[in-house]
Design a protein around this motif. Structure first.
Motif, PDB file in Angstrom:
ATOM      1  N   PHE A   1       3.660 -63.540 -21.202  1.00 20.35           N
ATOM      2  CA  PHE A   1       2.819 -63.666 -20.012  1.00 20.35           C
ATOM      3  C   PHE A   1       1.799 -62.543 -19.890  1.00 20.35           C
ATOM      4  O   PHE A   1       0.668 -62.770 -19.459  1.00 20.35           O
ATOM      5  CB  PHE A   1       3.702 -63.725 -18.763  1.00 20.35           C
ATOM      6  N   GLY A   2       2.187 -61.322 -20.257  1.00 23.30           N
ATOM      7  CA  GLY A   2       1.229 -60.222 -20.186  1.00 23.30           C
ATOM      8  C   GLY A   2       0.061 -60.426 -21.131  1.00 23.30           C
ATOM      9  O   GLY A   2      -1.099 -60.177 -20.770  1.00 23.30           O
ATOM     10  N   ALA A   3       0.353 -60.888 -22.353  1.00 26.18           N
ATOM     11  CA  ALA A   3      -0.716 -61.161 -23.319  1.00 26.18           C
ATOM     12  C   ALA A   3      -1.602 -62.302 -22.822  1.00 26.18           C
ATOM     13  O   ALA A   3      -2.838 -62.249 -22.948  1.00 26.18           O
ATOM     14  CB  ALA A   3      -0.115 -61.502 -24.678  1.00 26.18           C
ATOM     15  N   ALA A   4      -0.994 -63.342 -22.267  1.00 25.64           N
ATOM     16  CA  ALA A   4      -1.774 -64.456 -21.732  1.00 25.64           C
ATOM     17  C   ALA A   4      -2.690 -63.980 -20.616  1.00 25.64           C
ATOM     18  O   ALA A   4      -3.872 -64.353 -20.554  1.00 25.64           O
ATOM     19  CB  ALA A   4      -0.838 -65.549 -21.225  1.00 25.64           C
ATOM     20  N   ALA A   5      -2.157 -63.146 -19.721  1.00 22.90           N
ATOM     21  CA  ALA A   5      -2.972 -62.626 -18.620  1.00 22.90           C
ATOM     22  C   ALA A   5      -4.170 -61.842 -19.147  1.00 22.90           C
ATOM     23  O   ALA A   5      -5.287 -61.949 -18.611  1.00 22.90           O
ATOM     24  CB  ALA A   5      -2.120 -61.746 -17.709  1.00 22.90           C
ATOM     25  N   ALA A   6      -3.966 -61.056 -20.205  1.00 23.72           N
ATOM     26  CA  ALA A   6      -5.065 -60.274 -20.778  1.00 23.72           C
ATOM     27  C   ALA A   6      -6.159 -61.182 -21.329  1.00 23.72           C
ATOM     28  O   ALA A   6      -7.361 -60.911 -21.165  1.00 23.72           O
ATOM     29  CB  ALA A   6      -4.536 -59.348 -21.866  1.00 23.72           C
ATOM     30  N   VAL A   7      -5.769 -62.274 -21.995  1.00 17.56           N
ATOM     31  CA  VAL A   7      -6.758 -63.209 -22.548  1.00 17.56           C
ATOM     32  C   VAL A   7      -7.535 -63.885 -21.425  1.00 17.56           C
ATOM     33  O   VAL A   7      -8.773 -63.950 -21.448  1.00 17.56           O
ATOM     34  CB  VAL A   7      -6.067 -64.253 -23.442  1.00 17.56           C
ATOM     35  N   PHE A   8      -6.825 -64.392 -20.409  1.00 19.57           N
ATOM     36  CA  PHE A   8      -7.511 -65.065 -19.304  1.00 19.57           C
ATOM     37  C   PHE A   8      -8.390 -64.094 -18.522  1.00 19.57           C
ATOM     38  O   PHE A   8      -9.484 -64.453 -18.071  1.00 19.57           O
ATOM     39  CB  PHE A   8      -6.503 -65.736 -18.379  1.00 19.57           C
ATOM     40  N   ASP A   9      -7.923 -62.864 -18.378  1.00 17.47           N
ATOM     41  CA  ASP A   9      -8.711 -61.857 -17.672  1.00 17.47           C
ATOM     42  C   ASP A   9     -10.028 -61.606 -18.395  1.00 17.47           C
ATOM     43  O   ASP A   9     -11.091 -61.489 -17.766  1.00 17.47           O
ATOM     44  CB  ASP A   9      -7.907 -60.569 -17.569  1.00 17.47           C
ATOM     45  N   SER A  10      -9.970 -61.537 -19.731  1.00 16.38           N
ATOM     46  CA  SER A  10     -11.209 -61.304 -20.487  1.00 16.38           C
ATOM     47  C   SER A  10     -12.194 -62.446 -20.292  1.00 16.38           C
ATOM     48  O   SER A  10     -13.413 -62.229 -20.230  1.00 16.38           O
ATOM     49  CB  SER A  10     -10.888 -61.116 -21.973  1.00 16.38           C
ATOM     50  N   LEU A  11     -11.677 -63.663 -20.172  1.00 21.72           N
ATOM     51  CA  LEU A  11     -12.555 -64.810 -19.936  1.00 21.72           C
ATOM     52  C   LEU A  11     -13.222 -64.725 -18.568  1.00 21.72           C
ATOM     53  O   LEU A  11     -14.419 -64.982 -18.425  1.00 21.72           O
ATOM     54  CB  LEU A  11     -11.746 -66.104 -20.034  1.00 21.72           C
ATOM     55  N   LEU A  12     -12.456 -64.361 -17.552  1.00 23.56           N
ATOM     56  CA  LEU A  12     -13.005 -64.303 -16.199  1.00 23.56           C
ATOM     57  C   LEU A  12     -14.029 -63.184 -16.050  1.00 23.56           C
ATOM     58  O   LEU A  12     -14.991 -63.308 -15.292  1.00 23.56           O
ATOM     59  CB  LEU A  12     -11.872 -64.102 -15.187  1.00 23.56           C
ATOM     60  N   ARG A  13     -13.842 -62.113 -16.789  1.00 25.45           N
ATOM     61  CA  ARG A  13     -14.732 -60.959 -16.641  1.00 25.45           C
ATOM     62  C   ARG A  13     -16.043 -61.117 -17.402  1.00 25.45           C
ATOM     63  O   ARG A  13     -17.063 -60.556 -16.993  1.00 25.45           O
ATOM     64  CB  ARG A  13     -14.033 -59.681 -17.126  1.00 25.45           C
ATOM     65  N   THR A  14     -16.027 -61.834 -18.505  1.00 23.65           N
ATOM     66  CA  THR A  14     -17.180 -61.786 -19.402  1.00 23.65           C
ATOM     67  C   THR A  14     -17.819 -63.127 -19.688  1.00 23.65           C
ATOM     68  O   THR A  14     -18.870 -63.167 -20.328  1.00 23.65           O
ATOM     69  CB  THR A  14     -16.774 -61.168 -20.755  1.00 23.65           C
ATOM     70  N   ASN A  15     -17.222 -64.229 -19.221  1.00 24.10           N
ATOM     71  CA  ASN A  15     -17.680 -65.531 -19.699  1.00 24.10           C
ATOM     72  C   ASN A  15     -18.541 -66.241 -18.675  1.00 24.10           C
ATOM     73  O   ASN A  15     -18.090 -66.561 -17.575  1.00 24.10           O
ATOM     74  CB  ASN A  15     -16.468 -66.402 -20.070  1.00 24.10           C
ATOM     75  N   ASP A  16     -19.796 -66.516 -19.056  1.00 22.05           N
ATOM     76  CA  ASP A  16     -20.720 -67.217 -18.172  1.00 22.05           C
ATOM     77  C   ASP A  16     -20.572 -68.733 -18.257  1.00 22.05           C
ATOM     78  O   ASP A  16     -21.203 -69.461 -17.494  1.00 22.05           O
ATOM     79  CB  ASP A  16     -22.170 -66.849 -18.521  1.00 22.05           C
ATOM     80  N   LEU A  17     -19.755 -69.220 -19.197  1.00 21.23           N
ATOM     81  CA  LEU A  17     -19.587 -70.661 -19.355  1.00 21.23           C
ATOM     82  C   LEU A  17     -18.545 -71.230 -18.398  1.00 21.23           C
ATOM     83  O   LEU A  17     -18.418 -72.440 -18.277  1.00 21.23           O
ATOM     84  CB  LEU A  17     -19.179 -70.993 -20.796  1.00 21.23           C
ATOM     85  N   LEU A  18     -17.795 -70.355 -17.730  1.00 21.16           N
ATOM     86  CA  LEU A  18     -16.741 -70.814 -16.835  1.00 21.16           C
ATOM     87  C   LEU A  18     -17.302 -71.089 -15.449  1.00 21.16           C
ATOM     88  O   LEU A  18     -17.131 -70.307 -14.516  1.00 21.16           O
ATOM     89  CB  LEU A  18     -15.618 -69.771 -16.753  1.00 21.16           C
ATOM     90  N   GLY A  19     -17.968 -72.206 -15.318  1.00 15.80           N
ATOM     91  CA  GLY A  19     -18.467 -72.608 -14.020  1.00 15.80           C
ATOM     92  C   GLY A  19     -17.601 -73.706 -13.440  1.00 15.80           C
ATOM     93  O   GLY A  19     -16.938 -74.442 -14.160  1.00 15.80           O
ATOM     94  N   GLY A  20     -17.593 -73.824 -12.124  1.00 17.56           N
ATOM     95  CA  GLY A  20     -16.941 -74.939 -11.449  1.00 17.56           C
ATOM     96  C   GLY A  20     -15.471 -75.061 -11.780  1.00 17.56           C
ATOM     97  O   GLY A  20     -14.717 -74.080 -11.755  1.00 17.56           O
ATOM     98  N   PRO A  21     -15.021 -76.278 -12.125  1.00 20.60           N
ATOM     99  CA  PRO A  21     -13.589 -76.517 -12.355  1.00 20.60           C
ATOM    100  C   PRO A  21     -12.987 -75.654 -13.456  1.00 20.60           C
ATOM    101  O   PRO A  21     -11.829 -75.248 -13.353  1.00 20.60           O
ATOM    102  CB  PRO A  21     -13.541 -78.003 -12.715  1.00 20.60           C
ATOM    103  N   ALA A  22     -13.742 -75.384 -14.507  1.00 16.63           N
ATOM    104  CA  ALA A  22     -13.176 -74.599 -15.612  1.00 16.63           C
ATOM    105  C   ALA A  22     -12.796 -73.196 -15.140  1.00 16.63           C
ATOM    106  O   ALA A  22     -11.709 -72.685 -15.466  1.00 16.63           O
ATOM    107  CB  ALA A  22     -14.165 -74.519 -16.767  1.00 16.63           C
ATOM    108  N   ARG A  23     -13.644 -72.560 -14.362  1.00 17.93           N
ATOM    109  CA  ARG A  23     -13.317 -71.223 -13.848  1.00 17.93           C
ATOM    110  C   ARG A  23     -12.114 -71.286 -12.917  1.00 17.93           C
ATOM    111  O   ARG A  23     -11.214 -70.434 -12.983  1.00 17.93           O
ATOM    112  CB  ARG A  23     -14.510 -70.610 -13.117  1.00 17.93           C
ATOM    113  N   GLU A  24     -12.087 -72.293 -12.071  1.00 15.32           N
ATOM    114  CA  GLU A  24     -10.965 -72.465 -11.154  1.00 15.32           C
ATOM    115  C   GLU A  24      -9.636 -72.548 -11.911  1.00 15.32           C
ATOM    116  O   GLU A  24      -8.631 -71.941 -11.534  1.00 15.32           O
ATOM    117  CB  GLU A  24     -11.193 -73.743 -10.343  1.00 15.32           C
ATOM    118  N   GLN A  25      -9.642 -73.280 -12.994  1.00 14.99           N
ATOM    119  CA  GLN A  25      -8.413 -73.467 -13.764  1.00 14.99           C
ATOM    120  C   GLN A  25      -8.005 -72.184 -14.478  1.00 14.99           C
ATOM    121  O   GLN A  25      -6.805 -71.855 -14.552  1.00 14.99           O
ATOM    122  CB  GLN A  25      -8.611 -74.623 -14.743  1.00 14.99           C
ATOM    123  N   VAL A  26      -8.978 -71.424 -14.974  1.00 14.48           N
ATOM    124  CA  VAL A  26      -8.642 -70.169 -15.643  1.00 14.48           C
ATOM    125  C   VAL A  26      -8.118 -69.148 -14.629  1.00 14.48           C
ATOM    126  O   VAL A  26      -7.204 -68.374 -14.930  1.00 14.48           O
ATOM    127  CB  VAL A  26      -9.844 -69.632 -16.436  1.00 14.48           C
TER     128      VAL A  26
END
Length: 254
Positions: A116-141
């Motif tokens: 779970f800690g490793a998973a959290a680190a991966v998802f955190d990196s997506l939320l911090r740096t990814n401009d493609l996560l708009g709308g539903p995709a960001r919500e799910q991450v």
């Protein structure tokens, strides 16, 4: 309190119009994935993999399809197959959108592996740096990230949990400031406050979340967890707090 996660599709796995045989084969696999026909998507991805130009993209589609099938059936072999395909891949070989899909799949696989800690680190990196996560995709991450943090903290010492939930609350407050309609952030803000033992803040966050949107998960969190725990702290009958919650919901019903 658990939530049922949705499939994360970043702008849809189906992208540009096919321009070659490899593109056509991949487009078919992507279309089947987007239609939630996971068995057919896996078969189409395996066929596409025979074309050298599409090997990596085909493995990515197959991995994501195996993950979704695992979520539906809990068959361990599907998780193994997803992991095997992700291990073949290097994100540097992908463009931005497929790199994002790879990281989402990696985070989900780590979560299902109880890392779970490793998973959290991966998802955190997506939320911090990814401009493609708009709308539903960001919500799910956001949902996956918060659940990963929550699971990672449960067995840890109290001092570690307090610090982690405080950081989690700060991040979710920032998320709600930028995305006020985020149901995932609203739910997990209340859940994180409850996890920290701050039941008044959990109650307040639940009311704010309900005022933003009617959320069945949030209702269950309040009635099954926050109400009985807050009732013990306040030395009040739980039914009194349930009635208070029902009156609040009625005032904000849609």
């Amino acid at each position: 309190m658990g939530r049922r996660f949705a499939c994360v599709v970043v702008g849809g796995l189906l992208s540009a119009s096919p321009a070659s045989a490899a593109d056509d084969a991949l487009a078919r696999a992507r279309q089947l994935y987007n239609q939630r026909q996971f068995e057919a998507a896996i078969q189409a991805a395996e066929a596409a993999r025979a074309l050298p130009a599409s090997t990596d993209a085909a493995d990515l589609i197959a991995a994501r399809a195996y993950l979704e099938r695992f979520r539906d059936t809990a068959v361990p072999g599907d998780l193994v197959s997803a992991r095997d395909r992700l291990r073949r891949l290097s994100p540097e070989r992908f463009g931005p959108r497929e790199r994002t899909e790879f990281l989402v799949g990696l985070g989900e696989t780590l979560y299902f592996d109880n890392a779970f800690g490793a998973a959290a680190a991966v998802f955190d990196s997506l939320l911090r740096t990814n401009d493609l996560l708009g709308g539903p995709a960001r919500e799910q991450v956001v949902d996956w990230w918060a659940a990963s943090v929550d699971h990672d903290m449960r067995p840890r010492p109290e001092i570690d949990r307090q610090m982690a939930y405080q950081k989690m609350r700060a991040r979710l407050e920032d998320e709600l400031a930028l995305h006020p309609g985020s149901a995932a952030a609203a739910y997990w803000l209340a859940a994180a406050a409850r996890g920290q033992g701050d039941l008044q803040a959990a109650w307040d966050a639940a009311e704010a979340g309900w005022a933003r949107a009617t959320l069945a998960d949030l209702d269950r969190l309040v009635t099954e967890a926050i109400v009985p725990e807050r009732a013990r702290v306040l030395a009040q009958p739980a039914d009194n707090l349930r009635d208070e919650w029902e009156r609040f919901k009625a005032r904000w019903s849609r």
